[in-house]
Design a protein around this motif. Structure first.
Motif, PDB file in Angstrom:
ATOM      1  N   PHE A 131       8.998 -43.323  21.816  1.00  0.00           N
ATOM      2  CA  PHE A 131      10.253 -43.694  22.472  1.00  0.00           C
ATOM      3  C   PHE A 131      10.300 -45.190  22.770  1.00  0.00           C
ATOM      4  O   PHE A 131      11.328 -45.850  22.559  1.00  0.00           O
ATOM      5  CB  PHE A 131      10.444 -42.903  23.770  1.00  0.00           C
ATOM      6  N   LEU A 132       9.209 -45.748  23.272  1.00  0.00           N
ATOM      7  CA  LEU A 132       9.193 -47.164  23.625  1.00  0.00           C
ATOM      8  C   LEU A 132       9.401 -48.058  22.408  1.00  0.00           C
ATOM      9  O   LEU A 132      10.087 -49.082  22.490  1.00  0.00           O
ATOM     10  CB  LEU A 132       7.893 -47.524  24.355  1.00  0.00           C
ATOM     11  N   LEU A 133       8.830 -47.674  21.267  1.00  0.00           N
ATOM     12  CA  LEU A 133       9.059 -48.443  20.038  1.00  0.00           C
ATOM     13  C   LEU A 133      10.539 -48.444  19.671  1.00  0.00           C
ATOM     14  O   LEU A 133      11.111 -49.473  19.320  1.00  0.00           O
ATOM     15  CB  LEU A 133       8.230 -47.860  18.883  1.00  0.00           C
ATOM     16  N   LYS A 134      11.162 -47.286  19.767  1.00  0.00           N
ATOM     17  CA  LYS A 134      12.588 -47.148  19.434  1.00  0.00           C
ATOM     18  C   LYS A 134      13.451 -47.931  20.430  1.00  0.00           C
ATOM     19  O   LYS A 134      14.348 -48.674  20.051  1.00  0.00           O
ATOM     20  CB  LYS A 134      12.969 -45.670  19.446  1.00  0.00           C
ATOM     21  N   SER A 135      13.170 -47.791  21.682  1.00  0.00           N
ATOM     22  CA  SER A 135      13.936 -48.462  22.728  1.00  0.00           C
ATOM     23  C   SER A 135      13.818 -49.981  22.618  1.00  0.00           C
ATOM     24  O   SER A 135      14.810 -50.708  22.752  1.00  0.00           O
ATOM     25  CB  SER A 135      13.445 -47.992  24.092  1.00  0.00           C
ATOM     26  N   GLU A 136      12.621 -50.456  22.360  1.00  0.00           N
ATOM     27  CA  GLU A 136      12.389 -51.892  22.225  1.00  0.00           C
ATOM     28  C   GLU A 136      13.253 -52.478  21.102  1.00  0.00           C
ATOM     29  O   GLU A 136      13.874 -53.527  21.260  1.00  0.00           O
ATOM     30  CB  GLU A 136      10.902 -52.118  21.922  1.00  0.00           C
ATOM     31  N   ARG A 137      13.342 -51.785  19.992  1.00  0.00           N
ATOM     32  CA  ARG A 137      14.144 -52.286  18.880  1.00  0.00           C
ATOM     33  C   ARG A 137      15.630 -52.280  19.230  1.00  0.00           C
ATOM     34  O   ARG A 137      16.348 -53.230  18.957  1.00  0.00           O
ATOM     35  CB  ARG A 137      13.908 -51.449  17.629  1.00  0.00           C
ATOM     36  N   GLU A 138      16.096 -51.198  19.821  1.00  0.00           N
ATOM     37  CA  GLU A 138      17.514 -51.124  20.185  1.00  0.00           C
ATOM     38  C   GLU A 138      17.894 -52.236  21.160  1.00  0.00           C
ATOM     39  O   GLU A 138      18.924 -52.879  20.998  1.00  0.00           O
ATOM     40  CB  GLU A 138      17.832 -49.754  20.796  1.00  0.00           C
ATOM     41  N   LEU A 139      17.066 -52.475  22.149  1.00  0.00           N
ATOM     42  CA  LEU A 139      17.349 -53.528  23.123  1.00  0.00           C
ATOM     43  C   LEU A 139      17.333 -54.908  22.481  1.00  0.00           C
ATOM     44  O   LEU A 139      18.129 -55.773  22.833  1.00  0.00           O
ATOM     45  CB  LEU A 139      16.372 -53.464  24.287  1.00  0.00           C
ATOM     46  N   SER A 140      16.449 -55.100  21.515  1.00  0.00           N
ATOM     47  CA  SER A 140      16.398 -56.405  20.852  1.00  0.00           C
ATOM     48  C   SER A 140      17.691 -56.679  20.087  1.00  0.00           C
ATOM     49  O   SER A 140      18.168 -57.812  20.048  1.00  0.00           O
ATOM     50  CB  SER A 140      15.183 -56.513  19.926  1.00  0.00           C
ATOM     51  N   PHE A 141      18.295 -55.651  19.500  1.00  0.00           N
ATOM     52  CA  PHE A 141      19.564 -55.843  18.790  1.00  0.00           C
ATOM     53  C   PHE A 141      20.712 -56.149  19.756  1.00  0.00           C
ATOM     54  O   PHE A 141      21.657 -56.832  19.390  1.00  0.00           O
ATOM     55  CB  PHE A 141      19.910 -54.625  17.929  1.00  0.00           C
ATOM     56  N   LEU A 142      20.623 -55.673  20.961  1.00  0.00           N
ATOM     57  CA  LEU A 142      21.669 -55.927  21.946  1.00  0.00           C
ATOM     58  C   LEU A 142      21.514 -57.266  22.651  1.00  0.00           C
ATOM     59  O   LEU A 142      22.499 -57.847  23.095  1.00  0.00           O
ATOM     60  CB  LEU A 142      21.692 -54.808  22.988  1.00  0.00           C
ATOM     61  N   ASN A 143      20.280 -57.756  22.758  1.00  0.00           N
ATOM     62  CA  ASN A 143      20.017 -58.925  23.603  1.00  0.00           C
ATOM     63  C   ASN A 143      19.502 -60.168  22.890  1.00  0.00           C
ATOM     64  O   ASN A 143      19.379 -61.209  23.526  1.00  0.00           O
ATOM     65  CB  ASN A 143      18.988 -58.560  24.683  1.00  0.00           C
ATOM     66  N   GLU A 144      19.158 -60.077  21.618  1.00  0.00           N
ATOM     67  CA  GLU A 144      18.517 -61.199  20.940  1.00  0.00           C
ATOM     68  C   GLU A 144      19.242 -61.569  19.648  1.00  0.00           C
ATOM     69  O   GLU A 144      19.870 -60.721  19.022  1.00  0.00           O
ATOM     70  CB  GLU A 144      17.060 -60.865  20.601  1.00  0.00           C
ATOM     71  N   THR A 145      19.080 -62.821  19.254  1.00  0.00           N
ATOM     72  CA  THR A 145      19.564 -63.254  17.939  1.00  0.00           C
ATOM     73  C   THR A 145      18.540 -62.812  16.896  1.00  0.00           C
ATOM     74  O   THR A 145      17.413 -62.408  17.237  1.00  0.00           O
ATOM     75  CB  THR A 145      19.683 -64.793  17.883  1.00  0.00           C
ATOM     76  N   ALA A 146      18.907 -62.930  15.643  1.00  0.00           N
ATOM     77  CA  ALA A 146      17.974 -62.578  14.561  1.00  0.00           C
ATOM     78  C   ALA A 146      16.707 -63.431  14.653  1.00  0.00           C
ATOM     79  O   ALA A 146      15.593 -62.929  14.471  1.00  0.00           O
ATOM     80  CB  ALA A 146      18.647 -62.745  13.209  1.00  0.00           C
ATOM     81  N   GLU A 147      16.877 -64.708  14.961  1.00  0.00           N
ATOM     82  CA  GLU A 147      15.703 -65.578  15.079  1.00  0.00           C
ATOM     83  C   GLU A 147      14.817 -65.138  16.243  1.00  0.00           C
ATOM     84  O   GLU A 147      13.585 -65.105  16.119  1.00  0.00           O
ATOM     85  CB  GLU A 147      16.127 -67.036  15.274  1.00  0.00           C
ATOM     86  N   GLN A 148      15.406 -64.769  17.353  1.00  0.00           N
ATOM     87  CA  GLN A 148      14.620 -64.284  18.494  1.00  0.00           C
ATOM     88  C   GLN A 148      13.902 -62.981  18.144  1.00  0.00           C
ATOM     89  O   GLN A 148      12.753 -62.775  18.536  1.00  0.00           O
ATOM     90  CB  GLN A 148      15.525 -64.074  19.711  1.00  0.00           C
ATOM     91  N   ARG A 149      14.586 -62.086  17.414  1.00  0.00           N
ATOM     92  CA  ARG A 149      13.944 -60.829  16.999  1.00  0.00           C
ATOM     93  C   ARG A 149      12.755 -61.115  16.090  1.00  0.00           C
ATOM     94  O   ARG A 149      11.705 -60.491  16.215  1.00  0.00           O
ATOM     95  CB  ARG A 149      14.951 -59.912  16.302  1.00  0.00           C
ATOM     96  N   TYR A 150      12.914 -62.080  15.187  1.00  0.00           N
ATOM     97  CA  TYR A 150      11.829 -62.461  14.280  1.00  0.00           C
ATOM     98  C   TYR A 150      10.645 -63.018  15.070  1.00  0.00           C
ATOM     99  O   TYR A 150       9.512 -62.589  14.890  1.00  0.00           O
ATOM    100  CB  TYR A 150      12.334 -63.495  13.264  1.00  0.00           C
TER     101      TYR A 150
END
Length: 188
Positions: A131-150
């Motif tokens: 669950f934490l892996l899934k949640s972490e990814r979803e939150l990154s799409f809502l709160n970060e730019t592509a560069e920040q996600r990278y």
């Protein structure tokens, strides 16, 4: 197998008798690079722990795949929604490198739940990890730019760049391979 015991000992501690019963139900599997662990339409039968290697979750496409998750050494890997419901899966899981898994079937896991003092905690910790892996990814799409996600991806998993083709990373962070190249040039 010792890696799994260490994992549980760090989280909750596991006594010798519970470990003996749990470990007796684990089956070791060795998989070559790019081996499908689960295909679209199949039902997940295992909860697996990665001793060595890595896997990716993706939606296969005619032109390109859409990668939406990775799992690495010391983590659980499973199409957990399919595992729980015993319904066919809508995505695929494949190894990205030569991978060693310790697997337990749903039937055997239910047996562990019923016959050990720590069984339900083992199941809960595995589910929480996924669950934490899934949640972490979803939150990154809502709160970060592509560069920040990278950047975030590699701050957490610096070895990642060695194991994962760039097209998978680009798909995972939601950009084209060309956009990922520009991001990489900008931050080098």
């Amino acid at each position: 197998m010792n890696q799994i015991r260490e994992y549980f000992n760090q989280l909750i501690g596991i006594n010798d008798s519970d470990w003996a019963l749990f470990s007796s139900k684990l089956k070791k599997g060795e998989f070559a690079k790019k081996t499908p662990l689960l295909k679209v339409g199949q039902t997940e039968k295992y909860l697996s722990f990665i001793e060595k290697g890595s896997a990716r979750f993706y939606f296969p496409g005619e032109d390109k795949d859409l990668t939406f998750g990775f799992c690495f050494e010391g983590q659980f890997v499973s199409a957990y929604d399919s595992f729980l419901t015993q319904k066919p899966c809508g995505y695929q899981i494949e190894t990205m490198t030569k991978t060693t898994l310790w697997r337990i079937s749903q039937k055997d896991l239910e047996f562990i739940y019923a016959n050990t003092s720590i069984g339900n905690t083992i199941g809960r910790k595995a589910a929480e990890n996924l669950f934490l892996l899934k949640s972490e990814r979803e939150l990154s799409f809502l709160n970060e730019t592509a560069e920040q996600r990278y950047r975030s991806l590699f701050n957490k998993r610096p070895k990642l760049i060695l194991d994962i083709p760039l097209k998978y990373i680009a798909s995972y962070i939601g950009v084209t391979p060309q956009a990922l190249s520009r991001i990489r040039r900008r931050i080098s």
